[in-house]
Design a protein around this motif. Structure first.
Motif, PDB file in Angstrom:
ATOM      1  N   VAL A 175      25.189 -35.603  22.472  1.00  0.00           N
ATOM      2  CA  VAL A 175      25.797 -36.133  21.012  1.00  0.00           C
ATOM      3  C   VAL A 175      26.897 -35.740  20.791  1.00  0.00           C
ATOM      4  N   ILE A 176      28.021 -36.476  20.482  1.00  0.00           N
ATOM      5  CA  ILE A 176      29.294 -36.008  19.692  1.00  0.00           C
ATOM      6  C   ILE A 176      29.364 -36.746  18.419  1.00  0.00           C
ATOM      7  N   LEU A 177      29.400 -36.034  17.370  1.00  0.00           N
ATOM      8  CA  LEU A 177      29.545 -36.345  16.079  1.00  0.00           C
ATOM      9  C   LEU A 177      30.984 -36.374  15.653  1.00  0.00           C
ATOM     10  N   VAL A 178      31.458 -37.442  14.904  1.00  0.00           N
ATOM     11  CA  VAL A 178      32.750 -37.547  14.393  1.00  0.00           C
ATOM     12  C   VAL A 178      32.630 -37.979  12.930  1.00  0.00           C
ATOM     13  N   THR A 179      33.530 -37.687  11.947  1.00  0.00           N
ATOM     14  CA  THR A 179      33.352 -37.898  10.716  1.00  0.00           C
ATOM     15  C   THR A 179      34.921 -37.696   9.939  1.00  0.00           C
ATOM     16  N   LYS A 180      34.982 -38.666   8.963  1.00  0.00           N
ATOM     17  CA  LYS A 180      36.275 -38.374   8.109  1.00  0.00           C
ATOM     18  C   LYS A 180      36.038 -37.131   7.319  1.00  0.00           C
ATOM     19  N   PHE A 196      23.664 -30.165   6.919  1.00  0.00           N
ATOM     20  CA  PHE A 196      23.706 -28.819   7.142  1.00  0.00           C
ATOM     21  C   PHE A 196      23.016 -28.573   8.316  1.00  0.00           C
ATOM     22  N   ASP A 197      21.769 -29.361   8.654  1.00  0.00           N
ATOM     23  CA  ASP A 197      20.979 -29.186   9.989  1.00  0.00           C
ATOM     24  C   ASP A 197      21.653 -29.853  11.173  1.00  0.00           C
ATOM     25  N   LEU A 198      22.863 -30.424  10.992  1.00  0.00           N
ATOM     26  CA  LEU A 198      23.482 -30.981  12.089  1.00  0.00           C
ATOM     27  C   LEU A 198      24.851 -30.182  12.615  1.00  0.00           C
ATOM     28  N   LYS A 199      25.499 -29.601  11.256  1.00  0.00           N
ATOM     29  CA  LYS A 199      26.728 -28.844  11.527  1.00  0.00           C
ATOM     30  C   LYS A 199      26.692 -27.784  12.561  1.00  0.00           C
ATOM     31  N   HIS A 200      25.725 -27.506  13.346  1.00  0.00           N
ATOM     32  CA  HIS A 200      25.930 -26.755  14.510  1.00  0.00           C
ATOM     33  C   HIS A 200      26.040 -27.616  15.814  1.00  0.00           C
ATOM     34  N   TYR A 201      25.814 -28.824  15.925  1.00  0.00           N
ATOM     35  CA  TYR A 201      26.398 -29.701  16.895  1.00  0.00           C
ATOM     36  C   TYR A 201      27.762 -30.015  16.874  1.00  0.00           C
ATOM     37  N   PRO A 202      28.272 -30.387  18.021  1.00  0.00           N
ATOM     38  CA  PRO A 202      29.571 -30.636  18.360  1.00  0.00           C
ATOM     39  C   PRO A 202      30.185 -31.626  17.381  1.00  0.00           C
ATOM     40  N   HIS A 203      31.198 -31.417  16.376  1.00  0.00           N
ATOM     41  CA  HIS A 203      31.465 -32.645  15.731  1.00  0.00           C
ATOM     42  C   HIS A 203      33.220 -32.522  15.347  1.00  0.00           C
ATOM     43  N   LYS A 232      20.093 -45.156  28.119  1.00  0.00           N
ATOM     44  CA  LYS A 232      20.974 -45.389  29.232  1.00  0.00           C
ATOM     45  C   LYS A 232      22.308 -44.351  29.391  1.00  0.00           C
ATOM     46  N   ALA A 233      22.550 -44.133  28.094  1.00  0.00           N
ATOM     47  CA  ALA A 233      23.924 -43.610  27.765  1.00  0.00           C
ATOM     48  C   ALA A 233      24.135 -42.257  28.420  1.00  0.00           C
ATOM     49  N   ASP A 234      25.298 -42.172  28.933  1.00  0.00           N
ATOM     50  CA  ASP A 234      25.700 -40.434  29.361  1.00  0.00           C
ATOM     51  C   ASP A 234      25.900 -39.748  28.240  1.00  0.00           C
ATOM     52  N   VAL A 235      26.670 -40.096  27.324  1.00  0.00           N
ATOM     53  CA  VAL A 235      27.110 -39.482  26.034  1.00  0.00           C
ATOM     54  C   VAL A 235      26.957 -40.611  25.010  1.00  0.00           C
ATOM     55  N   ILE A 236      26.603 -39.842  23.699  1.00  0.00           N
ATOM     56  CA  ILE A 236      26.612 -40.670  22.520  1.00  0.00           C
ATOM     57  C   ILE A 236      27.672 -40.134  21.425  1.00  0.00           C
ATOM     58  N   VAL A 237      28.564 -41.264  20.834  1.00  0.00           N
ATOM     59  CA  VAL A 237      29.332 -40.910  19.781  1.00  0.00           C
ATOM     60  C   VAL A 237      28.730 -41.428  18.520  1.00  0.00           C
ATOM     61  N   SER A 238      28.656 -40.568  17.588  1.00  0.00           N
ATOM     62  CA  SER A 238      28.052 -41.117  16.584  1.00  0.00           C
ATOM     63  C   SER A 238      29.143 -40.689  15.278  1.00  0.00           C
ATOM     64  N   ASP A 239      29.626 -41.933  14.540  1.00  0.00           N
ATOM     65  CA  ASP A 239      30.484 -41.547  13.588  1.00  0.00           C
ATOM     66  C   ASP A 239      29.779 -41.533  12.175  1.00  0.00           C
ATOM     67  N   GLY A 295      19.380 -39.237  15.340  1.00  0.00           N
ATOM     68  CA  GLY A 295      18.218 -38.519  15.658  1.00  0.00           C
ATOM     69  C   GLY A 295      17.258 -38.890  16.638  1.00  0.00           C
ATOM     70  N   TYR A 296      17.258 -40.268  17.097  1.00  0.00           N
ATOM     71  CA  TYR A 296      16.721 -40.634  18.268  1.00  0.00           C
ATOM     72  C   TYR A 296      17.420 -40.337  19.558  1.00  0.00           C
ATOM     73  N   ALA A 297      18.603 -40.298  19.639  1.00  0.00           N
ATOM     74  CA  ALA A 297      19.380 -39.818  20.691  1.00  0.00           C
ATOM     75  C   ALA A 297      19.260 -37.958  20.862  1.00  0.00           C
ATOM     76  N   HIS A 298      19.057 -37.295  19.723  1.00  0.00           N
ATOM     77  CA  HIS A 298      19.073 -36.102  19.977  1.00  0.00           C
ATOM     78  C   HIS A 298      17.627 -35.702  20.538  1.00  0.00           C
TER      79      HIS A 298
END
Length: 283
Positions: A90-95, A102-109, A61-68, A81-84
Motif C-alpha cells: 500500500v502506498i499512501l498519498v496525501t495533500k 500517527f499509526d500509519l506514518k511509518h508506512y510509505p507515503h 486482486k491488486a498488485d499494489v494499492i494507492v490510497s489518497d 485498513g482492509y488492504a493492510h
C-alpha cells in the motif's frame, strides 16, 4: 512486438469527489503507466455485485494499492485498513501530512501538497519499486522456528534428554512456529514439512501430534513429510506440535543418537529451508 504479459494492477482508493479527479487522471494514473502498471478506480469499472464486495474483490486482486488519504475520508480509511490486513503493498498519498494518522506514518507515503506534477514523479518511483518486489515477505523473515525452545537455525546440535523425563514427553521433540512480525496487519500463510535422509540418521520420525502429514520420497532418496493442510499465523501467534522419534528398528532413542533434518516452510514467495540437528543425551 508488444508484450502480451499482463501489466501489474494498481487499485486506487480515494474519495469520489470532483476535486480529486485531476489528482487521479493527471497524477496517479499516468504515474502508474510510466512505471509499467495500469491503474483503475472503482468508478471506472463495470460490475454487477454490490459496491463493497467489488472493492474487496479488487483489493484482493491488486498488485499494489494507492490510497489518497486527503481529507481523512472514512471509506478510504476503512478500505486501506482492509488492504493492510491482506498484507498488500500500500502506498499512501496525501495533500498534507496531517491527514496521515500517527499509526500509519511509518508506512510509505507521499505528500504532494496540491502539486500534481510532484505527485506523479514521486509515485512513479514508488510504483516501480513496489511491482518489482517479491509478492510477500519470505517465510524466513517472518516466521521463527524453535526446537525444544532453541531458536533455529542453530549451528550446534541441540542436546535433548529423552530418558528420565515424563512419560508423555519421552522420545518427543517440541516444535514451535511463531509469526514474529511487529506490525499488526501482517499474517503468515504457510505450509510446513520436514526433510530427512533416513539412511544417514540414527533416528526416524514415527508420528506427529496435531497434524496430518503426507510422506513423499524425493529423487535423492530423502523423505519429505509435509503437512496436509496449510496454516495461518496471525501477528505474534504461535503454533506448537510434537514429533515422535524412534530408532530405525522401532526402539527408543539411545544416548549418542543423532537426528539431522530440515524444516521446510512453503509460502507464496517460495520454500525456505531451516536445518537443525538433535543429539540424544542421558543421565
Amino acid at each position: 512486438m508488444k508484450s502480451t504479459t499482463p501489466k501489474p494492477f494498481v487499485f486506487v482508493l480515494m474519495p469520489f469527489a470532483p476535486e480529486f479527479d485531476d489528482v487521479y487522471k493527471l497524477g496517479i494514473k499516468p504515474a502508474c503507466e510510466n512505471a509499467g502498471a495500469y491503474a483503475e478506480r472503482l468508478d471506472e469499472q463495470m460490475f454487477t455485485e454490490n459496491m463493497l464486495d467489488r472493492i474487496y474483490n479488487q483489493i484482493s486482486k491488486a498488485d499494489v494499492i494507492v490510497s489518497d488519504m486527503s481529507g481523512r475520508n472514512p471509506n478510504v480509511f476503512y478500505e486501506t485498513g482492509y488492504a493492510h490486513a491482506l498484507g498488500k503493498k500500500v502506498i499512501l498519498v496525501t495533500k498534507t501530512s496531517d491527514d496521515i494518522p500517527f499509526d500509519l506514518k511509518h508506512y510509505p507515503h507521499i505528500i504532494y501538497g496540491g502539486r500534481i506534477a510532484d505527485l506523479g514523479d514521486k509515485l512513479t518511483k514508488r510504483i516501480a519499486w513496489a511491482i518489482t518486489r517479491t509478492d510477500d515477505v519470505v517465510a524466513s523473515e517472518l516466521v521463527q522456528c524453535y526446537i525444544n525452545g532453541h531458536r533455529l537455525p542453530n549451528s550446534q546440535p541441540i542436546d535433548t534428554l529423552f530418558e528420565n523425563s515424563f512419560l508423555h514427553e519421552r522420545n518427543y521433540i517440541k516444535v514451535d512456529v511463531h509469526n514474529s512480525v511487529d506490525r499488526l496487519v501482517r499474517t503468515a500463510r504457510i505450509k510446513w514439512g520436514i526433510l530427512i535422509d533416513e539412511d544417514k540418521n540414527d533416528l526416524v520420525i514415527l508420528s506427529y501430534t496435531m497434524e496430518t502429514f503426507n510422506r513423499i520420497r524425493q529423487p535423492d532418496n530423502k523423505t519429505l513429510s509435509i503437512a496436509a493442510k496449510g496454516m495461518t499465523l496471525h501477528p505474534d501467534a504461535w503454533k506448537s506440535f510434537s514429533i515422535h522419534l524412534c530408532r530405525q528398528d522401532g526402539t527408543e532413542a539411545k544416548s549418542g543418537d543423532l537426528f539431522e533434518a530440515t524444516i521446510r516452510l512453503f509460502s507464496d514467495s517460495g520454500a525456505t529451508d531451516i536445518p537443525f540437528s538433535i543429539r540424544v543425551v542421558t543421565v
